[in-house]
Design an enzyme around this catalytic site. Structure first.
Site, PDB file in Angstrom:
ATOM      1  N   GLY A 147       0.683  -0.954   0.125  1.00 16.78           N
ATOM      2  CA  GLY A 147      -0.032   0.052   0.046  1.00 16.78           C
ATOM      3  C   GLY A 147       0.910   1.229   0.006  1.00 16.78           C
ATOM      4  CG  ASP A 289      -1.947   0.041   8.805  1.00 15.09           C
ATOM      5  OD1 ASP A 289      -2.241   0.820   8.404  1.00 15.09           O
ATOM      6  OD2 ASP A 289      -2.355  -1.173   8.626  1.00 15.09           O
TER       7      ASP A 289
HETATM    8  N1  LIG Z   1       4.824 -14.264   3.080  1.00 10.58           N
HETATM    9  C1  LIG Z   1       5.325 -13.512   1.778  1.00 10.58           C
HETATM   10  N2  LIG Z   1       6.484 -14.217   1.128  1.00 10.58           N
HETATM   11  C2  LIG Z   1       6.642 -13.582   0.141  1.00 10.58           C
HETATM   12  N3  LIG Z   1       6.297 -12.342  -0.373  1.00 10.58           N
HETATM   13  C3  LIG Z   1       5.239 -11.614   0.232  1.00 10.58           C
HETATM   14  C4  LIG Z   1       4.640 -12.279   1.507  1.00 10.58           C
HETATM   15  N4  LIG Z   1       3.767 -11.351   1.928  1.00 10.58           N
HETATM   16  C5  LIG Z   1       3.593 -10.690   0.940  1.00 10.58           C
HETATM   17  N5  LIG Z   1       4.482 -10.721  -0.179  1.00 10.58           N
HETATM   18  C6  LIG Z   1       4.233 -10.027  -1.260  1.00 10.58           C
HETATM   19  O1  LIG Z   1       4.901  -8.512  -0.871  1.00 10.58           O
HETATM   20  C7  LIG Z   1       4.347  -7.501  -1.777  1.00 10.58           C
HETATM   21  C8  LIG Z   1       3.505  -6.819  -0.732  1.00 10.58           C
HETATM   22  O2  LIG Z   1       2.774  -7.339   0.501  1.00 10.58           O
HETATM   23  P1  LIG Z   1       1.429  -6.478   0.918  1.00 10.58           P
HETATM   24  O3  LIG Z   1       1.256  -7.558   2.160  1.00 10.58           O
HETATM   25  O4  LIG Z   1       0.493  -6.222   0.238  1.00 10.58           O
HETATM   26  O5  LIG Z   1       2.061  -5.210   1.279  1.00 10.58           O
HETATM   27  P2  LIG Z   1       3.106  -4.748   2.404  1.00 10.58           P
HETATM   28  O6  LIG Z   1       4.359  -5.042   2.223  1.00 10.58           O
HETATM   29  O7  LIG Z   1       2.762  -3.235   2.580  1.00 10.58           O
HETATM   30  O8  LIG Z   1       2.477  -5.385   3.901  1.00 10.58           O
HETATM   31  C9  LIG Z   1       3.420  -8.327  -2.534  1.00 10.58           C
HETATM   32  O9  LIG Z   1       3.895  -8.409  -3.987  1.00 10.58           O
HETATM   33  C10 LIG Z   1       3.429  -9.811  -1.919  1.00 10.58           C
HETATM   34  O10 LIG Z   1       3.093 -10.697  -2.954  1.00 10.58           O
HETATM   35  O1  LIG Z   2      -6.822  -0.888  -0.282  1.00  6.96           O
HETATM   36  P1  LIG Z   2      -5.464  -1.130  -0.223  1.00  6.96           P
HETATM   37  O2  LIG Z   2      -4.537  -0.564  -1.072  1.00  6.96           O
HETATM   38  O3  LIG Z   2      -5.276  -2.675  -0.489  1.00  6.96           O
HETATM   39  O4  LIG Z   2      -4.742  -1.089   1.129  1.00  6.96           O
HETATM   40  C1  LIG Z   2      -5.666  -0.952   2.124  1.00  6.96           C
HETATM   41  C2  LIG Z   2      -4.808  -1.358   3.513  1.00  6.96           C
HETATM   42  O5  LIG Z   2      -3.604  -0.758   3.334  1.00  6.96           O
HETATM   43  C3  LIG Z   2      -3.048  -0.195   4.537  1.00  6.96           C
HETATM   44  O6  LIG Z   2      -2.892   1.057   4.401  1.00  6.96           O
HETATM   45  C4  LIG Z   2      -1.459  -0.695   4.934  1.00  6.96           C
HETATM   46  O7  LIG Z   2      -1.087  -1.722   4.368  1.00  6.96           O
HETATM   47  P2  LIG Z   2       0.345  -2.248   3.920  1.00  6.96           P
HETATM   48  O8  LIG Z   2       1.220  -1.295   5.030  1.00  6.96           O
HETATM   49  O9  LIG Z   2       0.177  -3.704   4.171  1.00  6.96           O
HETATM   50  O10 LIG Z   2       0.467  -1.991   2.552  1.00  6.96           O
HETATM   51  C5  LIG Z   2      -4.067  -0.489   5.431  1.00  6.96           C
HETATM   52  O11 LIG Z   2      -4.255   0.330   6.447  1.00  6.96           O
HETATM   53  C6  LIG Z   2      -5.294  -0.756   4.926  1.00  6.96           C
HETATM   54  O12 LIG Z   2      -5.977  -1.701   5.263  1.00  6.96           O
END
Ligand SMILES: Nc1ncnc2c1ncn2[C@@H]1O[C@H](COP(=O)(O)OP(=O)(O)O)[C@@H](O)[C@H]1O
Ligand SMILES: O=P(O)(O)OC[C@H]1O[C@](O)(COP(=O)(O)O)[C@@H](O)[C@@H]1O
Ligand SMILES: [Mg+2]
Length: 528
Positions: A147, A289
């Site tokens: 995000g 967050d």
């Molecule tokens: N456990 C995991 N192992 C490998 N890649 C992951 C894992 N979790 C998330 N990713 C990858 O990291 C990227 C971002 O993850 P996401 O959870 O959407 O956001 P954030 O990094 O902000 O928490 C995505 O491309 C996702 O496929």
């Molecule tokens: O609608 P989107 O872009 O998937 O993101 C919504 C979510 O992304 C966040 O802003 C933060 O998520 P990440 O830090 O995992 O990217 C959350 O607070 C919210 O629930």
């Protein structure tokens, strides 16, 4: 523990200078003194001593722990090093102490008691005397995932400018659209000129995505493109992905996997060798967050809290101007209520803050309805801030439950904002025969889509430059971040092992309760 070993007796260990990473070095108080003192022992042997101590004392009651980050020489021991070109940079030539000492560490706990253990430490971030890359041979890439968050563009800009201005690196690629961008043919050439103005804009210049992480494909691509420094900006999910990429690049014995392969009904054991590439992987933690463990605070968080003030203020102005005005502002925070908590504390116009960590209830003694009625009687209006992850169980219980997930596997939340507004409206009009003037504001995306403020810009610069210094110095598999205000290199796995949440037993939550005077739903429930 006897530490009076001669340095010569430790020579056999010297090859393990950076081995066993991410490593846990445990030193007793006496050994810490030893760690700092004898100037006659070479750095290599000093570190060898540390390794020796690690081998011999892990089970003892030690009190100094260095959670170190991996180094490229762990699996490429013959890698040559070079004097840091910062030596020749005018900007740095006047700095009293140009380089961070290899012995500088940052303590995770700064509040300790006289007799308590010294606890966990991380390697201090910053430029090192020796680098393991020749600038003209560096091919770096930057990717942003997950995000949005204010400040991503500043981090991108400062990695590019840091690599270029400090180290003279010219070859920097932008991977577009998150991890998936590694599979695409196109990349962006990033130069200080290209990124010059991007920090003034919100979002990410490189675009982002969720899902689509395929470690092998990504590493193949990195290898094919001849990339040797990878800067990965993203939240907990991204850092997990970064950790897998690092593991695939490295060649730690502990990381060799035994795969069981089923072939024509016969089970084979196959050892999967990692690649042992000279590629530094640096993670820069990003999350609106503020739920990333170990680090003090994530970048963009302050900007988001500031922007949330505008929504809270609008709600307050609205409800103050009408009879029985109830304002609800929904803010982000999937599992962690930091934005809601800090925005509430900053505002002083909020009557009640609801976060995922603190369960609440609506009806009965000590419930939310009773509190709202009381505030309406006292003041004629009130403002509630609700984090999006709060009250999920209630919304789900009313038949809205769903197991939907986003492309990254994050659970999609149910919308607590409209649910809460309806509940309050129904309760007061139907049961209390009292009309309330509901003003519901949902600024969730607005607070993360803006450019970072001045202090976040500075913070982003420190993160970006620290990541560049770490990668140039040959560290890999690390996440950079401030620990007690000092930037440190933290093993990636350490920041992904758990999510940071608001601790209800901490003073910050007590401060909030004291300032809003809202019910402590836990205590009230027990009383009733
Ligand atoms: N456990 C995991 N192992 C490998 N890649 C992951 C894992 N979790 C998330 N990713 C990858 O990291 C990227 C971002 O993850 P996401 O959870 O959407 O956001 P954030 O990094 O902000 O928490 C995505 O491309 C996702 O496929
Ligand atoms: O609608 P989107 O872009 O998937 O993101 C919504 C979510 O992304 C966040 O802003 C933060 O998520 P990440 O830090 O995992 O990217 C959350 O607070 C919210 O629930
Ligand atoms: Mg996340």
């Amino acid at each position: 523990m006897d530490l009076s070993v001669s340095s010569s007796s430790l020579v056999p260990f010297s090859l393990s200078l950076h081995s066993n990473a991410p490593k846990l070095l445990r030193l007793s108080r006496t050994s810490t003194t030893f760690f700092r003192k004898p100037p006659s022992i070479s750095r290599q042997n000093k570190l060898a001593i540390i390794t020796a101590i690690q081998v011999s004392t892990q089970s003892e009651n030690d009190d100094f722990v260095l959670e170190d980050v991996p180094h490229l020489t762990n699996f490429l021991p013959d890698l040559p090093s070079y004097p840091n070109p910062l030596n020749k940079r005018q900007a740095y030539s006047i700095v009293k102490k140009n380089f961070v000492s290899p012995e500088d560490v940052v303590a995770q706990n700064v509040v300790i008691q006289k007799e308590s253990p010294r606890g966990v430490h991380f390697r201090r971030a910053g430029p090192r005397e020796k680098v393991y890359f020749e600038p003209e041979k560096v091919r770096a890439c930057i990717v942003t995932c997950g995000g949005l968050c204010p400040g991503i563009n500043t981090v991108i800009r400062e990695i590019v400018c840091g690599l270029n201005n400090m180290y003279g690196v010219q070859d920097i690629l932008g991977i577009e659209g998150g991890y998936k961008g590694f599979y695409s043919k196109n990349t962006l050439m990033l130069t200080p000129k290209v990124v010059n103005d991007i920090h003034k804009r919100g979002g990410t210049f490189l675009r982002t995505s969720r899902g689509g992480h395929d470690t092998h494909k990504i590493v193949d691509n990195i290898q094919d493109r001849g990339i040797n420094q990878v800067y990965i900006i993203g939240g907990d999910g991204t850092q997990r992905g970064a950790s897998l990429i690092y593991e695939e690049m490295s060649m730690e014995r502990s990381h060799s996997l035994i795969h069981l392969v089923l072939f024509y009904n016969h089970l084979f054991m196959k050892e999967v060798k990692k690649r042992g590439l000279k590629v530094a992987v640096a993670g820069i933690p990003k999350t609106i967050d503020n739920d990333i463990a170990v680090i003090d605070k994530s970048f963009g968080f302050d900007t988001a809290v500031e922007e949330a003030q505008r929504a809270i203020n609008a709600a307050h102005v609205e409800v103050e101007s009408v009879e029985n005005g109830v304002g609800i502002v929904k803010l982000m925070g999937r599992y962690s209520g930091f934005i809601a908590m800090y925005a509430t504390q900053a505002s002083r116009d909020v009557d009640c803050c609801l976060i995922p960590e603190s369960p609440f209830y609506l009806e009965g003694r000590g419930g939310l309805f009773e509190f709202i009625e009381q505030r309406l009687k006292e003041n004629g209006h009130l403002v509630i801030v609700v984090a999006e992850g709060a009250g999920q169980e209630y919304v789900a219980a009313e038949g809205h439950a769903s197991d939907k997930k986003d492309a990254s596997g994050n659970k999609l939340l149910l919308d607590v904002g409209p649910w809460l507004s309806d509940k309050i409206k129904d309760h007061f009009t139907v049961f209390r025969k009292m009309a309330v003037n509901m003003k519901y504001i949902d600024p969730t995306y607005m607070i993360r889509a803006i450019p970072s403020n001045a202090s976040d810009n500075i913070y982003c610069t420190l993160l970006a430059q620290g990541a560049v210094h770490g990668a140039m110095a040959g560290y890999t598999g690390f996440t950079i971040g401030p620990v007690n205000s000092k930037h440190a290199y933290i093993p990636i796995a350490r920041v992904t092992e758990r999510q940071k949440t608001v601790k209800l037993s901490d003073r910050m939550w007590a401060r909030l309760l004291a300032s809003t005077n809202q019910p402590d739903f836990v205590a009230s429930e027990q009383e009733s």
